[in-house]
Design an enzyme around this catalytic site. Structure first.
Site, PDB file in Angstrom:
ATOM      1  N   GLY A 231       0.824  -1.205   0.000  1.00  0.00           N
ATOM      2  CA  GLY A 231       0.000   0.000   0.000  1.00  0.00           C
ATOM      3  C   GLY A 231       0.855   1.251   0.000  1.00  0.00           C
ATOM      4  O   GLY A 231       2.083   1.190   0.104  1.00  0.00           O
ATOM      5  N   CYS A 259       5.510  -5.563   1.845  1.00  0.00           N
ATOM      6  CA  CYS A 259       5.718  -4.136   1.595  1.00  0.00           C
ATOM      7  C   CYS A 259       5.167  -3.281   2.746  1.00  0.00           C
ATOM      8  O   CYS A 259       5.728  -3.294   3.828  1.00  0.00           O
ATOM      9  CB  CYS A 259       5.127  -3.749   0.248  1.00  0.00           C
ATOM     10  SG  CYS A 259       5.750  -2.173  -0.376  1.00  0.00           S
ATOM     11  N   GLY A 303       9.014   3.794  -0.551  1.00  0.00           N
ATOM     12  CA  GLY A 303       9.834   4.944  -0.217  1.00  0.00           C
ATOM     13  C   GLY A 303      10.241   4.980   1.238  1.00  0.00           C
ATOM     14  O   GLY A 303      10.957   5.892   1.663  1.00  0.00           O
ATOM     15  N   HIS A 344       8.181  -7.658  -3.356  1.00  0.00           N
ATOM     16  CA  HIS A 344       6.922  -8.223  -3.854  1.00  0.00           C
ATOM     17  C   HIS A 344       7.123  -9.630  -4.406  1.00  0.00           C
ATOM     18  O   HIS A 344       7.463  -9.792  -5.583  1.00  0.00           O
ATOM     19  CB  HIS A 344       6.327  -7.318  -4.943  1.00  0.00           C
ATOM     20  CG  HIS A 344       5.791  -6.033  -4.419  1.00  0.00           C
ATOM     21  ND1 HIS A 344       4.486  -5.891  -3.997  1.00  0.00           N
ATOM     22  CD2 HIS A 344       6.381  -4.841  -4.223  1.00  0.00           C
ATOM     23  CE1 HIS A 344       4.291  -4.649  -3.569  1.00  0.00           C
ATOM     24  NE2 HIS A 344       5.434  -4.000  -3.698  1.00  0.00           N
ATOM     25  N   GLU A 346       4.877 -11.610  -5.174  1.00  0.00           N
ATOM     26  CA  GLU A 346       3.803 -11.848  -6.144  1.00  0.00           C
ATOM     27  C   GLU A 346       4.035 -11.069  -7.436  1.00  0.00           C
ATOM     28  O   GLU A 346       3.152 -11.014  -8.294  1.00  0.00           O
ATOM     29  CB  GLU A 346       2.456 -11.427  -5.537  1.00  0.00           C
ATOM     30  CG  GLU A 346       2.065  -9.967  -5.688  1.00  0.00           C
ATOM     31  CD  GLU A 346       2.937  -8.969  -4.947  1.00  0.00           C
ATOM     32  OE1 GLU A 346       2.851  -7.766  -5.233  1.00  0.00           O
ATOM     33  OE2 GLU A 346       3.734  -9.393  -4.081  1.00  0.00           O
TER      34      GLU A 346
END
Length: 372
Positions: A231, A259, A303, A344, A346
């Site tokens: 997100g 993440c 970030g 990630h 995925e």
């Protein structure tokens, strides 16, 4: 490329620098945080990744749009970027799945874009100075530059998770022919659709719930496993979500965070996060798995990072580190049935090197259920 170079656009950064270029996509003015992505492919996934909420994305690869936009590779139902910057965009894509070209897609999503600027020089500036706010405009007026700069410098990304999260639960069946029958609750902080597909292909029924769903409501769904999604935004701002994750951790239900989910879990256990100078965004980030003593190429988009020195090693261990800058890329908790990664696994369009982590999650579910 035979683009209409009389249709102008300008990129204006908060330091006052101006990059003239060619307009495509929608017209008007948009303000956001200017970042860069180093992926050579996967621009459609970038454009539809909710983690880019509030950001103007620069693609460092010089030609974007050559395989067009199709109906299958959307990572969410819409584009979330605030603006889009490329060196050159392709007006005549070639792909058997193509449904429209990049320009038409951006217009349909009301995304303002600019081409024809030196993206290498821009990327170098962002690497040296750090990410900065900016604006793309087709209405630039030098006499009004100061007013635009004031608007740019005042911009902040706020309430990001609430802006991208679903508002009601949604259920997805396991993939036909997949082995197992497990129920996973996916907390939506801005999830990508390939997380759901990765679970479905491993025999999981998936219930996606809004990001602010309470721990009690999640556990009442009787999940075999819980996923905390990716997100956007500053993880430390999500104080209510962090408090709910802290309640989930002692439940014993296997938890896998990706993440932002990784960062929120660390915050829930007392660690701290910090903003990186220019972040990690692209599909070529090397990460070392300390347990396997192997380095994998990963897809990333963040970030912020967990501060390694702030992590309580009584709770577990740092399992993955970034081979470039040594930042924390994964944590395996020993006090809780939980592990998280910054990258990630995925990843769509790839790489798929770390998909083994989904298999580890399923193994944890099987162990918790006594299926092994």
């Amino acid at each position: 490329m035979q683009q209409n170079e009389t249709k102008r656009a300008w990129l204006v950064l908060q330091d006052g620098s101006v990059y003239p270029g060619v307009s495509f996509g929608a017209e008007g003015t948009t303000v956001g945080e200017t970042v860069f992505n180093t992926g050579m492919t996967g621009y459609q996934e970038v454009l539809t990744d909710p983690s880019y909420y509030g950001q103007i994305v620069t693609q460092t690869y010089p030609l974007i749009g050559n395989y067009g936009i199709n109906n299958d590779d959307m990572e969410s139902g819409r584009s979330w970027v605030k603006g889009y910057i490329v060196s050159e965009w392709c007006e005549t894509p070639s792909n058997f799945r193509v449904a429209m070209d990049l320009d038409a897609f951006l217009k349909s999503q009301n995304v303002i874009a600019i081409a024809g600027i030196d993206t290498r020089a821009l990327t170098k500036k962002l690497r040296e100075s750090g990410v900065m706010n900016g604006a793309i405009t087709t209405e630039y007026d030098e006499s009004k530059k100061d007013a635009l700069l004031e608007q740019i410098r005042a911009y902040t990304i706020a309430d990001a998770v609430a802006a991208v999260s679903c508002t009601a639960p949604a259920s997805f069946p396991k993939a036909e022919g997949s082995e197992g029958d497990y129920h996973v609750v996916l907390c939506d902080y801005g999830y990508k659709r390939n997380i759901v597909r990765s679970l479905q292909n491993r025999g999981c029924r998936v219930t996606v719930v809004p990001g602010h769903t309470s721990a009690e409501e999640i556990l009442a769904l009787r999940p075999d496993g819980i996923m905390l999604s990716n997100g956007p935004g500053d993880p430390a701002e999500n104080t209510a979500i962090i408090a709910e994750i802290a309640k989930l951790l002692p439940s014993g239900v296997p938890i896998f965070g990706i993440c932002l989910g990784h960062q929120l879990t660390a915050l829930a256990t007392g660690a701290a996060t910090c903003k990186l100078k220019y972040g990690h965004r692209g599909s070529n980030q090397p990460v070392k798995d300390r347990d396997l003593d192997r380095t994998f190429i990963t897809s990333q988009n963040h970030g912020y990072a967990v501060e390694g020195d702030s992590f309580d090693t009584n709770l577990g261990r740092i399992s993955h580190v970034n081979a470039n800058d040594g930042t924390v890329e994964g944590i395996r908790y020993e006090r809780y049935n939980c592990f998280t990664v910054q990258f990630h696994p995925e990843a769509s369009a790839g790489p798929k090197d770390t998909a083994y982590l989904f298999d580890e999650f399923i193994d944890r579910i099987k162990d918790a259920k006594g299926d092994r």
